[in-house]
Structures are given as C-alpha cells and as structure tokens.
Motif scaffolding. Structure first.
Motif, mmCIF file in Angstrom:
data_model
loop_
_atom_site.group_PDB
_atom_site.id
_atom_site.type_symbol
_atom_site.label_atom_id
_atom_site.label_comp_id
_atom_site.label_asym_id
_atom_site.label_seq_id
_atom_site.Cartn_x
_atom_site.Cartn_y
_atom_site.Cartn_z
ATOM 1 N N TYR A 115 44.048 21.634 73.060
ATOM 2 C CA TYR A 115 43.864 22.159 71.873
ATOM 3 C C TYR A 115 43.870 23.225 71.514
ATOM 4 O O TYR A 115 44.514 23.343 70.047
ATOM 5 C CB TYR A 115 41.877 21.584 71.644
ATOM 6 N N MET A 116 43.411 24.078 71.142
ATOM 7 C CA MET A 116 43.738 25.512 70.875
ATOM 8 C C MET A 116 45.090 25.679 71.330
ATOM 9 O O MET A 116 45.277 26.875 69.381
ATOM 10 C CB MET A 116 42.836 26.287 72.139
ATOM 11 N N ARG A 117 45.776 25.593 71.796
ATOM 12 C CA ARG A 117 47.341 25.831 71.474
ATOM 13 C C ARG A 117 48.023 25.345 70.325
ATOM 14 O O ARG A 117 48.854 25.953 68.856
ATOM 15 C CB ARG A 117 48.649 25.063 73.050
ATOM 16 N N LEU A 118 47.540 23.564 69.664
ATOM 17 C CA LEU A 118 47.720 23.150 68.745
ATOM 18 C C LEU A 118 47.436 23.936 67.606
ATOM 19 O O LEU A 118 47.834 23.806 65.847
ATOM 20 C CB LEU A 118 47.169 21.586 68.691
ATOM 21 N N VAL A 119 46.176 24.062 67.737
ATOM 22 C CA VAL A 119 45.199 25.007 66.539
ATOM 23 C C VAL A 119 45.972 26.504 66.078
ATOM 24 O O VAL A 119 46.279 26.767 65.234
ATOM 25 C CB VAL A 119 43.738 25.568 66.347
ATOM 26 N N VAL A 120 46.660 26.758 67.144
ATOM 27 C CA VAL A 120 47.253 27.894 66.139
ATOM 28 C C VAL A 120 48.461 27.331 65.804
ATOM 29 O O VAL A 120 49.435 28.569 65.152
ATOM 30 C CB VAL A 120 47.608 28.922 68.578
ATOM 31 N N ARG A 121 49.490 27.033 66.493
ATOM 32 C CA ARG A 121 50.170 26.712 66.132
ATOM 33 C C ARG A 121 50.282 26.254 64.946
ATOM 34 O O ARG A 121 51.246 26.434 63.191
ATOM 35 C CB ARG A 121 51.339 25.380 67.176
ATOM 36 N N GLU A 122 49.581 25.206 64.621
ATOM 37 C CA GLU A 122 48.699 25.031 63.176
ATOM 38 C C GLU A 122 49.174 26.038 62.053
ATOM 39 O O GLU A 122 49.813 26.016 60.884
ATOM 40 C CB GLU A 122 47.689 24.149 63.165
ATOM 41 N N LEU A 123 48.182 27.064 63.205
ATOM 42 C CA LEU A 123 48.099 28.432 61.992
ATOM 43 C C LEU A 123 49.085 28.768 61.256
ATOM 44 O O LEU A 123 49.483 29.363 60.460
ATOM 45 C CB LEU A 123 46.830 28.787 62.260
ATOM 46 N N GLU A 124 49.709 29.411 62.844
ATOM 47 C CA GLU A 124 51.252 30.192 62.480
ATOM 48 C C GLU A 124 52.140 29.224 61.737
ATOM 49 O O GLU A 124 52.466 29.788 60.406
ATOM 50 C CB GLU A 124 51.412 30.261 63.583
ATOM 51 N N LYS A 125 52.130 28.042 61.670
ATOM 52 C CA LYS A 125 53.072 27.262 60.269
ATOM 53 C C LYS A 125 52.826 27.097 58.931
ATOM 54 O O LYS A 125 53.429 27.514 57.922
ATOM 55 C CB LYS A 125 52.604 25.408 60.670
ATOM 56 N N GLN A 126 51.026 27.340 58.432
ATOM 57 C CA GLN A 126 50.089 27.456 57.456
ATOM 58 C C GLN A 126 50.728 29.154 56.789
ATOM 59 O O GLN A 126 50.952 29.572 55.946
ATOM 60 C CB GLN A 126 48.993 27.181 57.704
ATOM 61 N N LEU A 127 51.168 30.184 57.453
ATOM 62 C CA LEU A 127 51.153 31.757 57.474
ATOM 63 C C LEU A 127 52.395 31.808 57.446
ATOM 64 O O LEU A 127 52.848 32.603 55.895
ATOM 65 C CB LEU A 127 51.057 32.672 59.029
#
Length: 259
Positions: A115-127
């Motif tokens: 779950y944390m990996r998915l959150v990090v990927r989503e935050l990187e995409k938004q950035l």
C-alpha cells in the motif's frame, strides 16, 4: 520468514510511536472462543498482548499479502484478516464499538508495504504532473512520436497579411518564440515534447510574446511621427511666452501696489 523474538519484543514495547492501539477480541485458532487482548500496530506488524501492562507480546501478525474485510460472527463489530494461500490462517477480530472497528480496519488496510508503494507512486505521478503536466503542452509526457508537430492557428497561418510585422514562428507552450541569433529564420525542431530538449533534459519556459501595438496606438504614434520639428518649435515658443507672462504677473503681485 525467520523473526528474532528478542528484537520483536523490544520493538513491540519500545517508545517508538504506534499507528494504532486498543483492546480487541481475538478468536482462537482451535477454539472459537474470543479472548480480550491488547493490540499494538507498528508499521506492518500487529502485536497482541494478554494485558496492557504486559512486557512481552503473545504473538505478532505480519500484515503482508493480506486483506482486511468485515465478516459475520457471533461477536458484534467483527472483521477478519485473510491471507492468500490454501493453508494460510484467517484471524478474526472484534472491536468494542463501530468507531473502533472502522478505525482498525482503516489502519490495518494501510499498514502493508504494498500500500505504501502505491501511495508513493501516486504522489510521484502527481508531482510530475504539477511540474511538467498541462503547462508543457503534452500532458506531462516524456516522449512523443517524431511525427508530432504543432499546428499553427489564426494569424500564424498567413503571415503575409501583416507585412509590417516580422515572420511569426511556431509557438511553444502557447507562446511565440523570439530568437535573435543567426539562423532564426529556420523553424525549430518540434519532433520531441516541447518541455524537453533533444537530450531529454527539461527545457526552461519560453519568453513571453512581445506586445503588439493596437490600431489606435499605432495611429497616434504615426501622427506624432508625422509632426515636423517646426511645429514643435512653434508650440514650445507659444507656451514659453504664456509662462513668462504668468511669471511676470506673479512678481508684480508679490511687490504690491506702487505708492
């Protein structure tokens, strides 16, 4: 998976902050009776103790490769932690209230590293979208086919209609490109995304377009330029005489009436 019991016991009882704590009712593996245990969630590890003051945990549940869902049980506010696999155990827990159950289900569902990996990927995409997204003209893309080229619109399609203005170059990021270096009459290479150069590194934003004078401003400027120097000299002389006359009247008023 091999776990060191002393390291786990120290981690469970140390002063590091916990993600969630509280009493839950845990159903036994062999017997269906529920036992009240003190649970501590730290990271992806769920420790449970016999009492709140216990120094060592009774057991630990590693929350990886599992799902947390509500279930039907004799106890109210029950939920289950299910692991994938035929021989995997299912842990059935029950909270003391609806709010406690919702809090535990939410925190347990977010405890795994997946779950944390998915959150990090989503935050990187938004950035990336915030940096090079809609403003880059291609939705944050890094590469585009070489056949992509900007299509000019409006006055850019027929620059010959404006003979008094320089030739209009294609736009980048919605702004005209102004280049005074030799070879500026050649079209720029637009085969790649406008936000990156030929080597793939980010390109700085282009300069804003120069402001064109409106028809009214151009008319007033032309009229001013049409005036000859002689006209200016006559105006200067006329206003100079008026200023001199006003100054003389002021000096006479300062002196007062003559005796």
């Amino acid at each position: 998976m091999k776990l060191n019991e002393r390291s786990l016991a120290f981690y469970a009882t140390c002063d590091s902050p916990a993600d969630n704590t509280g009493f839950l009712y845990k159903r036994g593996e062999r017997h269906t009776a529920y036992h009240r245990r003190w649970f501590v969630l730290k990271g992806n590890m769920l420790f449970y103790f016999e009492e709140r003051e216990s120094r060592e945990p009774v057991g630990v549940i590693v929350l990886e490769g599992c799902t947390v869902e509500l279930c039907d049980s004799a106890e109210e506010f029950a939920f289950a932690i299910r692991f994938s696999g035929t021989k995997s155990r299912t842990y059935v827990l029950a909270a003391e209230s609806q709010a406690a159950m919702e809090s535990w289900v939410k925190s347990l569902s977010r405890a795994s590293f997946n779950y944390m990996r998915l959150v990090v990927r989503e935050l990187e995409k938004q950035l990336q979208e915030m940096r090079w997204g809609p403003a880059s003209g291609c939705g944050g893309c890094r590469q585009l086919p070489s056949s992509w080229k900007p299509q000019p619109s409006g006055p850019e399609r027929s620059p010959e209609r404006l003979p008094a203005l320089p030739a209009i170059l294609p736009k980048e990021n919605g702004c005209a490109v102004w280049n005074n270096v030799p070879g500026a009459d050649r079209l720029p290479d637009t085969s790649i995304c406008s936000g990156y150069d030929s080597e793939g590194t980010p390109r700085p934003p282009p300069l804003p377009p120069r402001r064109r004078a409106s028809s009214s401003e151009a008319g007033s400027a032309g009229a001013a330029a049409a005036e000859s120097p002689s006209t200016f000299c006559r105006l200067h002389e006329r206003y100079g005489q008026e200023v001199a006359r006003l100054r003389q009247e002021w000096l006479e008023r300062q002196r007062g009436p003559r005796p």
